[in-house]
Scaffold this motif. Sequence first.
Motif, short mmCIF file in Angstrom:
data_model
loop_
_atom_site.label_atom_id
_atom_site.label_comp_id
_atom_site.label_asym_id
_atom_site.label_seq_id
_atom_site.Cartn_x
_atom_site.Cartn_y
_atom_site.Cartn_z
N ALA A 1 0.83 -1.20 0.00
CA ALA A 1 0.00 0.00 0.00
C ALA A 1 0.87 1.25 0.00
O ALA A 1 0.57 2.25 -0.68
N VAL A 2 1.97 1.22 0.74
CA VAL A 2 2.89 2.36 0.76
C VAL A 2 3.53 2.55 -0.62
O VAL A 2 3.67 3.68 -1.10
N ALA A 3 3.91 1.45 -1.27
CA ALA A 3 4.52 1.55 -2.60
C ALA A 3 3.55 2.15 -3.61
O ALA A 3 3.94 2.97 -4.46
N ILE A 4 2.28 1.80 -3.51
CA ILE A 4 1.28 2.37 -4.42
C ILE A 4 1.10 3.86 -4.15
O ILE A 4 1.00 4.67 -5.07
N SER A 5 1.09 4.22 -2.87
CA SER A 5 0.96 5.65 -2.52
C SER A 5 2.13 6.45 -3.06
O SER A 5 1.96 7.58 -3.56
N GLU A 6 3.35 5.89 -2.99
CA GLU A 6 4.52 6.59 -3.52
C GLU A 6 4.43 6.76 -5.03
O GLU A 6 4.85 7.78 -5.58
N ALA A 7 3.85 5.77 -5.73
CA ALA A 7 3.68 5.89 -7.17
C ALA A 7 2.76 7.05 -7.51
O ALA A 7 3.00 7.81 -8.46
N TYR A 8 1.70 7.21 -6.72
CA TYR A 8 0.81 8.34 -6.95
C TYR A 8 1.48 9.66 -6.58
O TYR A 8 1.23 10.69 -7.23
N SER A 9 2.33 9.64 -5.57
CA SER A 9 3.06 10.87 -5.22
C SER A 9 3.96 11.29 -6.37
O SER A 9 4.09 12.49 -6.66
N ASN A 10 4.59 10.32 -7.03
CA ASN A 10 5.43 10.64 -8.17
C ASN A 10 4.63 11.18 -9.35
O ASN A 10 5.18 11.81 -10.25
N GLU A 11 3.32 10.90 -9.35
CA GLU A 11 2.44 11.45 -10.37
C GLU A 11 1.91 12.82 -9.96
O GLU A 11 1.11 13.42 -10.68
N GLY A 12 2.33 13.31 -8.80
CA GLY A 12 1.87 14.60 -8.33
C GLY A 12 0.59 14.56 -7.51
O GLY A 12 0.05 15.61 -7.17
N ARG A 13 0.14 13.37 -7.13
CA ARG A 13 -1.09 13.23 -6.34
C ARG A 13 -0.70 12.90 -4.90
O ARG A 13 -0.73 11.75 -4.47
N LEU A 14 -0.30 13.96 -4.18
CA LEU A 14 0.22 13.78 -2.84
C LEU A 14 -0.86 13.40 -1.83
O LEU A 14 -0.56 12.89 -0.76
N SER A 15 -2.12 13.66 -2.16
CA SER A 15 -3.21 13.34 -1.24
C SER A 15 -3.78 11.94 -1.46
O SER A 15 -4.79 11.58 -0.84
N ALA A 16 -3.17 11.16 -2.32
CA ALA A 16 -3.67 9.81 -2.58
C ALA A 16 -3.58 8.94 -1.33
O ALA A 16 -2.61 9.02 -0.57
N ARG A 17 -4.60 8.12 -1.11
CA ARG A 17 -4.63 7.19 0.03
C ARG A 17 -4.91 5.79 -0.49
O ARG A 17 -5.73 5.60 -1.41
N VAL A 18 -4.25 4.81 0.12
CA VAL A 18 -4.41 3.42 -0.28
C VAL A 18 -4.67 2.59 0.97
O VAL A 18 -3.89 2.64 1.93
N GLN A 19 -5.77 1.84 0.99
CA GLN A 19 -6.15 1.02 2.14
C GLN A 19 -6.28 -0.43 1.71
O GLN A 19 -7.13 -0.77 0.89
N PRO A 20 -5.42 -1.34 2.25
CA PRO A 20 -5.58 -2.76 1.91
C PRO A 20 -6.69 -3.40 2.76
O PRO A 20 -6.73 -3.22 3.99
N ARG A 21 -7.57 -4.11 2.13
CA ARG A 21 -8.65 -4.80 2.84
C ARG A 21 -8.72 -6.24 2.35
O ARG A 21 -8.37 -6.54 1.21
N ILE A 22 -9.20 -7.14 3.27
CA ILE A 22 -9.30 -8.55 2.91
C ILE A 22 -10.76 -8.98 2.96
O ILE A 22 -11.56 -8.48 3.76
N ILE A 23 -11.07 -9.89 2.07
CA ILE A 23 -12.40 -10.52 2.03
C ILE A 23 -12.18 -12.01 2.25
O ILE A 23 -11.49 -12.67 1.46
N LYS A 24 -12.76 -12.55 3.32
CA LYS A 24 -12.55 -13.97 3.65
C LYS A 24 -13.36 -14.87 2.74
O LYS A 24 -14.53 -14.61 2.45
N ARG A 25 -12.73 -15.95 2.32
CA ARG A 25 -13.36 -16.98 1.49
C ARG A 25 -13.29 -18.31 2.22
O ARG A 25 -12.72 -18.41 3.31
N ASP A 26 -13.86 -19.34 1.63
CA ASP A 26 -13.82 -20.67 2.25
C ASP A 26 -12.43 -21.28 2.11
O ASP A 26 -11.57 -20.76 1.39
#
Length: 756
Positions: free
Chosen positions: A125-150
Motif C-alpha cells: 500500500a505504501v509503494a502504491i501511494s509513492e507511485a501516486y506521489s510521483n504522479e503529483g497526487r500527494l493526497s492519494a490514500r491506499v487502504q488494503p482490505r481482505i475478504i474472507k473466502r472458504d
Amino acid sequence: MLSVAWLVPAPEAWAQEYVFNTVEIDGNQRVGDSAILARAGIRRGQPVSGGQLNDAYQNLQNSGLFESVSIEPRGGTLRIQVVELPTLNRISFEGNRRIKDEALRALIDSDERRVFNPSQAEQDAVAISEAYSNEGRLSARVQPRIIKRDQNRVDLVFEIFEGDNIEIERLSFVGNRKYSDSRLRRVLGTKQAGLFRRLVRRDTFVEGRVDIDKQMLRDFYLSRGYVDMRVTGVNAQLTKERDGYFVAYNIQEGQQFRFGNVTLVSQMPGVNADAYRDIVKVRPGVVYSPSLVETDIARLERQAIRDGVDFMRVEPRITRNERNLTLDVEYVISRGERIFVERIDIEGNTTTLDRVVRRQFDSVEGDPFNPREIRQSAERIRALGYFETAEVNARQGSSPEQVIVDVDVVEQPTGSLNFGGSYSNNDGVGVAVSFAEQNFLGRGQKLSLAVSTASEATRYGLTFVEPALLGRKVSFGLKLDYAETNSSFASYDGERLILQPSLGFPVSENGRLQLRYTAEQSELIARDSGTEVGNVIQDDIDAGEQLSSALGYQYTYDTRVTGLDPTAGVLFQFGQDFAGLGGDSKYVKTTAKVIGEKKIFNEDVTLRATLEGGGLSWNSGNNRVTDRFVLNPSIMRGFEPGGIGPRDLSNGADDPLGGNLFVVAKFEAQFPLGLPEEYGISGGVFYDVGNLWDLSDVNLAGGDVVGESGSFRHVIGFSVFWDTPVGPLQFNVSDALRKEEFDKEQRFEVTLQTQF
C-alpha cells in the motif's frame, strides 16, 4: 536528604532444561509437522533450555506462515498450536483511474496463490501511494482490505483514493539577474501549470524531480561560463487551498568567465606537445564551458591512439583570474597507469545483441584502459534509447594491471505505433499511420513503415537504417517511397516511386557525408476532359512513365548542438545528383543550404537566417515539371505551392512550370509575446526574398509562358507558434511587397501536426 542504595547481585540461577519425547502439533493444514519442527529447531529426545523454547516460538512467529503460535511444555510432551495464515486467492484494485492495474501489480510483492502476509500488504500500500506521489497526487490514500473466502482463503483488495493533482501554480527564481524567469523555466524539466493542465503531466510537483532540475540549471549556467553558479535552496509551499505549490529556486549566479590563456605542455617522455597543439580548438576570449574542455581532451587522446601512443592522459589545470574574469587552461599530457581492459561483461540485455552494446566502446579486450573513454561510452549507450537504465562500471580484473568493465542494462520497449493527423492549406486534412522500431530484432537497426493520406496527397513509405555496417562507423540506409498527388494547385495528377539506398559516415567532428543512389519512376496523369492543360504540361503528360537513375552525395556540417557557442550555430548542406546511369534522363542537380542561428537578449529571442538555392543542368531526356524545382511555402512563404516562377497560360490553363534555378533568402526572429510561457505561445516576424527562373532545355513550343526570366519576390509576415499538447500549431500571415501579376499569393497559412 541524601540516600544511597546498595545493589547486591543475586546468585546465578540455573536454567531449566526440558526433554521432550513427544511433540504434538495442532492447527496446521498446509505446513507439515516436520517442516514446523525444522523451523522451530527442536528435536525429540534432546535437552532444550527455556531460551531455546523462546527462540523456537520466535522462529515460528516470524516465518510468515502463521497468524498465531503457542508453545506449551507438558512434562515430556511439547504441544505446539498454530493458526495458519490464509492463502491469498485474488488481488484486485478499486478506485484507480490514473494508473492501470498492470502497472500497480508491478509495484507490489504480494502474490496470488501464496500465503497472505498482512505486513507485506501494508508495504504494498505504501509503494502504491509513492507511485501516486510521483504522479503529483500527494493526497492519494491506499487502504488494503481482505475478504474472507472458504478453505482459509482471502481476497486482497487495495482501495485507492487517487485525489487531485497538486499542481505547480508558480515556478519562480530568486537571485537571477542575467537570465529571466521565463528563460530559466524553459531549462527545467518540471513545468508550470497552464492552459492545458489536464493534458500536461510535468506540471505536478514531484519531490524527486527537484534534484534533476537543480542539475539542469547548474549545467545551463556552466555551459555559459558561470562557473560559480549555485542553487542554494528550493522552497516549495502549498497554497491556502492545498491544491497547488509555489516553487522558488534560490540562485547565486556569480560572474561569467571566459577562456584566458590556453596552453599545452607534455610531461610524458617521447611526446612533443607541439605535435598536438593544433588539435586544441578552444581559443582565448570564448565563453568558458566544461564541455568544450572535455571535447578538447577527448580529441587529444583519440589522436594519441592514432599515433600509437598508449596510456597518454590529458589533465586540465584551471587557473582563475579574478581581475579580468578569465580562466587559464593548461592541458598537461602525462603517462597514465598501465592498465588494460581484460573483458567487457554485458548483462540484462535479453533482446539487444551484445555487439550492439559493444560497438559503443572504442576500446576492446586487450586495449589500454581509459576512464574518460569508458564514461563517454556509457553516455552513448544511454543515448541509444534502448534501455531504461544503463550502468557502466570498472572493477579490478584477474590482476592489478587489468580491469573488467561491467555493463548492466534494463531494456525498455523500442517499438511504437503512431496515429497522427495534420492540416495545412496546401494538402488539406490528412491522417497518418506509422510503425517504427528503433531496435529491430535487437540488432540496433531502425525500421519504419508509414502511410499518410491527405485530401490532395497520398504517400506510402518504408525506411530501414543499419547504423553500423559491418561493425564500422558507416550507416546504411534504404528508402522506398510511393506517392500519389492530385493537388488543386495543378491541372494534372502525379505518381512517383523512389528507391534510394545510401551510405553515411562522419568526415569530421561536425561534418558528415552521405553517398546515395536514387532510382525514380514518375508519371504525369491527365485528369478528365473538363480540365484545361497547357501545352507544355501536355508534353510532359504525353512522355508517359520516365525513369531516372542517379548517383549523388550530400555533405552536412552542423554546429547548432556541438559548437563552441551554445547560443549560436550554423548548418551547411551541399549535395549533387548525377543522373545518366541508365534511365531516360541525364542531368546534374545541385542543392545547397546555409542556416545561421543566434539567441540574443538573454536567449529570449532567436534570430535565424537561411540561404537556400539549387540548379538543374539538363543534358538529355524530357525535362519535366516534376524534375525541376517548384517552390512550396516551406521554402518561401507568402505564395501557394508553385505560386511563383514560370507559368503556362496556353489553352486557358494556369500551370506552374517550375524552374531550373532558384535562390531564396529568409530572415526571421522568434520571440515571446508576453503571455505566460506555460501557454506555449510565441511570436515571430519574417522577411523572405526569392526567385525561381530558367526553362532551358524545355520544349516551350505552343506554350504561352510567362516569368521565364524570373524576378525577385519580397514577402514580409508575422507568425504565431503554439506548442499545444496535441502538436505544434503555426499560423503565418504575410503580404507580398513585390510580386508578379501572375503569381498566386497565399496570405494566410496554418499547419498542425499531432500524434495520438
